[in-house]
Write a protein that holds these residues in place. Structure first.
Motif, PDB file in Angstrom:
ATOM      1  N   LEU A 135       1.013  -1.192  -0.180  1.00 56.99           N
ATOM      2  CA  LEU A 135      -0.127   0.073   0.064  1.00 56.99           C
ATOM      3  C   LEU A 135       0.795   1.305   0.041  1.00 56.99           C
ATOM      4  O   LEU A 135       1.755   1.477   0.838  1.00 56.99           O
ATOM      5  CB  LEU A 135      -0.892  -0.079   1.207  1.00 56.99           C
ATOM      6  N   LYS A 136       0.673   2.144  -0.821  1.00 62.79           N
ATOM      7  CA  LYS A 136       1.411   3.382  -0.884  1.00 62.79           C
ATOM      8  C   LYS A 136       0.683   4.740  -0.361  1.00 62.79           C
ATOM      9  O   LYS A 136       1.362   5.598  -0.171  1.00 62.79           O
ATOM     10  CB  LYS A 136       1.502   3.556  -2.314  1.00 62.79           C
ATOM     11  N   ASP A 137      -0.306   4.661  -0.039  1.00 61.68           N
ATOM     12  CA  ASP A 137      -1.133   5.876   0.447  1.00 61.68           C
ATOM     13  C   ASP A 137      -0.918   5.716   1.855  1.00 61.68           C
ATOM     14  O   ASP A 137      -1.966   5.758   2.661  1.00 61.68           O
ATOM     15  CB  ASP A 137      -2.750   6.119  -0.179  1.00 61.68           C
ATOM     16  N   ILE A 138       0.156   6.186   2.396  1.00 56.83           N
ATOM     17  CA  ILE A 138       0.599   6.197   3.867  1.00 56.83           C
ATOM     18  C   ILE A 138       0.528   7.824   4.313  1.00 56.83           C
ATOM     19  O   ILE A 138       1.629   8.349   3.599  1.00 56.83           O
ATOM     20  CB  ILE A 138       1.793   5.382   4.291  1.00 56.83           C
ATOM     21  N   VAL A 139       0.011   8.106   5.287  1.00 56.63           N
ATOM     22  CA  VAL A 139       0.195   9.385   5.976  1.00 56.63           C
ATOM     23  C   VAL A 139       0.865   9.325   7.277  1.00 56.63           C
ATOM     24  O   VAL A 139       0.803   8.058   7.906  1.00 56.63           O
ATOM     25  CB  VAL A 139      -1.042  10.017   6.322  1.00 56.63           C
ATOM     26  N   PRO A 140       1.468  10.312   7.825  1.00 65.02           N
ATOM     27  CA  PRO A 140       2.064  10.209   9.242  1.00 65.02           C
ATOM     28  C   PRO A 140       1.203   9.796  10.228  1.00 65.02           C
ATOM     29  O   PRO A 140       0.023   9.962  10.240  1.00 65.02           O
ATOM     30  CB  PRO A 140       2.406  11.670   9.413  1.00 65.02           C
ATOM     31  N   THR A 141       1.758   8.959  11.315  1.00 64.93           N
ATOM     32  CA  THR A 141       0.735   8.371  12.238  1.00 64.93           C
ATOM     33  C   THR A 141      -0.088   9.071  13.045  1.00 64.93           C
ATOM     34  O   THR A 141      -1.095   8.913  13.282  1.00 64.93           O
ATOM     35  CB  THR A 141       1.702   7.391  13.179  1.00 64.93           C
ATOM     36  N   GLU A 142       0.445  10.247  13.280  1.00 63.95           N
ATOM     37  CA  GLU A 142      -0.191  11.551  14.176  1.00 63.95           C
ATOM     38  C   GLU A 142      -1.571  11.956  13.394  1.00 63.95           C
ATOM     39  O   GLU A 142      -2.486  12.361  14.135  1.00 63.95           O
ATOM     40  CB  GLU A 142       0.531  12.782  14.328  1.00 63.95           C
ATOM     41  N   GLU A 143      -1.558  11.723  12.086  1.00 63.00           N
ATOM     42  CA  GLU A 143      -2.818  12.002  11.449  1.00 63.00           C
ATOM     43  C   GLU A 143      -3.810  10.857  11.381  1.00 63.00           C
ATOM     44  O   GLU A 143      -4.859  11.075  10.921  1.00 63.00           O
ATOM     45  CB  GLU A 143      -2.271  12.458   9.923  1.00 63.00           C
ATOM     46  N   VAL A 144      -3.466   9.797  11.841  1.00 63.45           N
ATOM     47  CA  VAL A 144      -4.401   8.763  11.662  1.00 63.45           C
ATOM     48  C   VAL A 144      -5.103   8.439  12.975  1.00 63.45           C
ATOM     49  O   VAL A 144      -6.149   7.977  13.031  1.00 63.45           O
ATOM     50  CB  VAL A 144      -3.429   7.396  11.487  1.00 63.45           C
ATOM     51  N   ILE A 145      -4.436   8.823  14.252  1.00 66.93           N
ATOM     52  CA  ILE A 145      -5.242   8.659  15.596  1.00 66.93           C
ATOM     53  C   ILE A 145      -5.753  10.141  16.114  1.00 66.93           C
ATOM     54  O   ILE A 145      -5.178  11.123  15.980  1.00 66.93           O
ATOM     55  CB  ILE A 145      -3.971   7.902  16.329  1.00 66.93           C
ATOM     56  N   SER A 146      -6.703   9.915  17.003  1.00 65.41           N
ATOM     57  CA  SER A 146      -7.200  10.798  17.849  1.00 65.41           C
ATOM     58  C   SER A 146      -7.040  10.570  19.275  1.00 65.41           C
ATOM     59  O   SER A 146      -7.359   9.553  19.776  1.00 65.41           O
ATOM     60  CB  SER A 146      -8.493  11.186  17.389  1.00 65.41           C
ATOM     61  N   THR A 147      -6.734  11.299  20.170  1.00 66.66           N
ATOM     62  CA  THR A 147      -6.483  10.975  21.794  1.00 66.66           C
ATOM     63  C   THR A 147      -7.569  11.830  22.387  1.00 66.66           C
ATOM     64  O   THR A 147      -7.327  11.980  23.355  1.00 66.66           O
ATOM     65  CB  THR A 147      -5.142  11.435  22.259  1.00 66.66           C
ATOM     66  N   GLN A 148      -8.601  12.131  21.515  1.00 63.36           N
ATOM     67  CA  GLN A 148      -9.570  12.960  22.124  1.00 63.36           C
ATOM     68  C   GLN A 148     -10.636  12.218  23.037  1.00 63.36           C
ATOM     69  O   GLN A 148     -11.141  12.950  24.077  1.00 63.36           O
ATOM     70  CB  GLN A 148     -10.602  13.817  21.155  1.00 63.36           C
ATOM     71  N   PHE A 149     -10.636  10.867  22.754  1.00 61.51           N
ATOM     72  CA  PHE A 149     -11.403  10.264  23.805  1.00 61.51           C
ATOM     73  C   PHE A 149     -10.835   9.047  24.392  1.00 61.51           C
ATOM     74  O   PHE A 149      -9.673   8.676  24.092  1.00 61.51           O
ATOM     75  CB  PHE A 149     -12.658   9.477  22.745  1.00 61.51           C
ATOM     76  N   LYS A 150     -11.489   8.833  25.729  1.00 65.56           N
ATOM     77  CA  LYS A 150     -10.893   7.649  26.273  1.00 65.56           C
ATOM     78  C   LYS A 150     -12.360   6.682  27.036  1.00 65.56           C
ATOM     79  O   LYS A 150     -12.926   7.536  27.779  1.00 65.56           O
ATOM     80  CB  LYS A 150     -10.163   8.111  27.647  1.00 65.56           C
ATOM     81  N   PRO A 151     -12.319   5.655  26.446  1.00 63.68           N
ATOM     82  CA  PRO A 151     -13.583   4.871  26.614  1.00 63.68           C
ATOM     83  C   PRO A 151     -13.655   4.865  28.458  1.00 63.68           C
ATOM     84  O   PRO A 151     -12.564   4.533  29.227  1.00 63.68           O
ATOM     85  CB  PRO A 151     -13.433   3.569  26.210  1.00 63.68           C
ATOM     86  N   VAL A 152     -14.777   4.938  28.805  1.00 65.60           N
ATOM     87  CA  VAL A 152     -15.390   4.693  30.242  1.00 65.60           C
ATOM     88  C   VAL A 152     -16.244   3.595  30.219  1.00 65.60           C
ATOM     89  O   VAL A 152     -17.246   3.839  30.134  1.00 65.60           O
ATOM     90  CB  VAL A 152     -15.454   5.824  31.016  1.00 65.60           C
ATOM     91  N   PRO A 153     -15.828   2.259  30.328  1.00 64.32           N
ATOM     92  CA  PRO A 153     -16.676   1.453  30.134  1.00 64.32           C
ATOM     93  C   PRO A 153     -17.925   1.325  30.943  1.00 64.32           C
ATOM     94  O   PRO A 153     -18.135   1.490  32.259  1.00 64.32           O
ATOM     95  CB  PRO A 153     -15.929   0.100  30.673  1.00 64.32           C
ATOM     96  N   THR A 154     -19.136   1.391  30.075  1.00 71.08           N
ATOM     97  CA  THR A 154     -20.506   1.323  30.883  1.00 71.08           C
ATOM     98  C   THR A 154     -20.606   0.013  31.666  1.00 71.08           C
ATOM     99  O   THR A 154     -20.390  -0.970  31.153  1.00 71.08           O
ATOM    100  CB  THR A 154     -21.640   1.418  29.771  1.00 71.08           C
ATOM    101  N   LYS A 155     -21.300   0.174  32.912  1.00 72.15           N
ATOM    102  CA  LYS A 155     -21.467  -1.098  33.780  1.00 72.15           C
ATOM    103  C   LYS A 155     -22.951  -1.461  33.541  1.00 72.15           C
ATOM    104  O   LYS A 155     -24.027  -0.728  33.329  1.00 72.15           O
ATOM    105  CB  LYS A 155     -21.215  -0.567  35.190  1.00 72.15           C
ATOM    106  N   PRO A 156     -23.163  -2.748  33.274  1.00 72.04           N
ATOM    107  CA  PRO A 156     -24.384  -3.562  32.956  1.00 72.04           C
ATOM    108  C   PRO A 156     -25.661  -3.080  34.167  1.00 72.04           C
ATOM    109  O   PRO A 156     -24.986  -2.750  34.988  1.00 72.04           O
ATOM    110  CB  PRO A 156     -24.043  -4.880  32.882  1.00 72.04           C
TER     111      PRO A 156
END
Length: 326
Positions: free
Chosen positions: A305-326
């Protein structure tokens, strides 16, 4: 009684308006997120179904609409077209998409390995990996996780074969019918055909491919900006489902067997070998995640695959899951 068209229309409009007014409180309290899943018999479907059945989306105050596609690439295309809000796919699709103007990011890490993924041939076949040179190998779709593994095989084993997209549901039928010589099969399908004796493994990707971020939950940048609270709630529900599954083996094995119409023995193999290896945190800001994404993109590049962009453009650190309890 004669009612003119205009009067009749006004009556209908008034009735509809009254119904809308009655429905407003419910509509205002709940928003639906559309979850795109890459294929039916695959662990993301198990996660999403668990979240629905344990009412985890409801507990977060949102609804969820699940749609199953024929492969990872089709799922990504659905998100790009506005038909899905959150999907599960590999980093390579995000990277390639950004090159083409589809601006999305991985918002949560889902898996760090190709658990249960195997290159398989019919049980009576005498072909080994090297023998696939010049032959046909089944994948779900171009650009999908199975396609990446097929490309990796071509490069790593220094062979060449034709990659044939047959959809997730078509891998095993086409392999058994002889339409392809081999297939990149995901779990629990791989466990099922192995146990039945219909096919055998000639390459175990979980052992052969270095650990890397193989899949994550993805949203469009504009969706994350417009509805960050909905994304957060959806991730909470999905990782709440992962936590529930890990803590409730019997219930989860039963669900896998029911969803995919397979024996409990095979469902148990999927649970032990795949479900228990999934990421429980999902935090894209964790120390090892950037390196894992980079390795995933490097492997994709290694695979052709040739269409590779820098790693920092692929990820977002905006969210952090807080698992919902049943």
């Amino acid at each position: 009684m004669h009612i003119s068209r205009r009067h009749g229309l006004a009556s209908v409009v008034n009735s509809v308006f009254a119904l809308v007014l009655l429905a407003l409180p419910a509509a205002a309290s709940s928003e639906t997120i559309r979850v795109g899943l890459p294929t039916k018999t695959y662990w993301p479907t198990t996660i999403a179904e668990t979240a629905v059945r344990q009412k985890l989306f409801e507990k977060e105050g949102i609804g969820a609409e699940l749609t199953i596609y024929r492969g990872g690439a089709e799922t990504f295309e659905a998100m790009a077209a506005g038909a899905a809000d959150i999907i599960l796919d590999p980093p390579s699709l995000v990277s390639a998409g950004r090159k083409k103007g589809v601006m999305s990011k991985i918002v949560a890490n889902a898996a760090m390995g190709n658990f249960g993924w195997q290159l398989m041939v019919p049980a009576k076949s005498t072909l080994g990996v090297k023998d696939l040179n010049g032959r046909k190998v089944g994948i779900t779709s171009a650009g999908s996780g199975s396609d990446l593994l097929a490309l990796w095989t071509i490069q790593d084993k220094k062979i060449d074969f034709t990659r044939v997209p047959v959809g997730g549901g078509g891998l095993v039928p086409n392999l058994m019918a002889g339409n392809v010589d081999a297939a990149v099969v995901y779990s629990p399908l791989s466990f099922q055909v192995l146990k039945s004796g219909d096919a055998k493994t000639i390459l175990d990707y979980a052992k052969e491919v270095p650990p890397n971020l193989t899949a994550g939950w993805i949203v469009l940048d504009k969706y994350a900006q417009a509805k960050p609270e909905v994304v957060q709630k959806a991730l909470n529900a999905l990782y709440g489902a992962v936590a529930f599954m890990r803590n409730n083996r019997e219930v989860t094995v039963k669900l896998i067997a029911e969803l995919y119409e397979m024996p409990a023995e095979i469902a148990a193999m999927e649970y032990d070998n795949t479900i228990m290896n999934l990421e429980t945190d999902g935090n894209m800001a964790a120390p090892n995640v950037v390196e894992a994404v980079q390795l995933s993109l490097d492997l994709a590049k290694f695979g052709g695959l040739k269409d590779i962009v820098p790693t920092e453009e692929v990820i977002s650190t905006q969210f952090k899951p807080v698992p919902t309890k049943p």
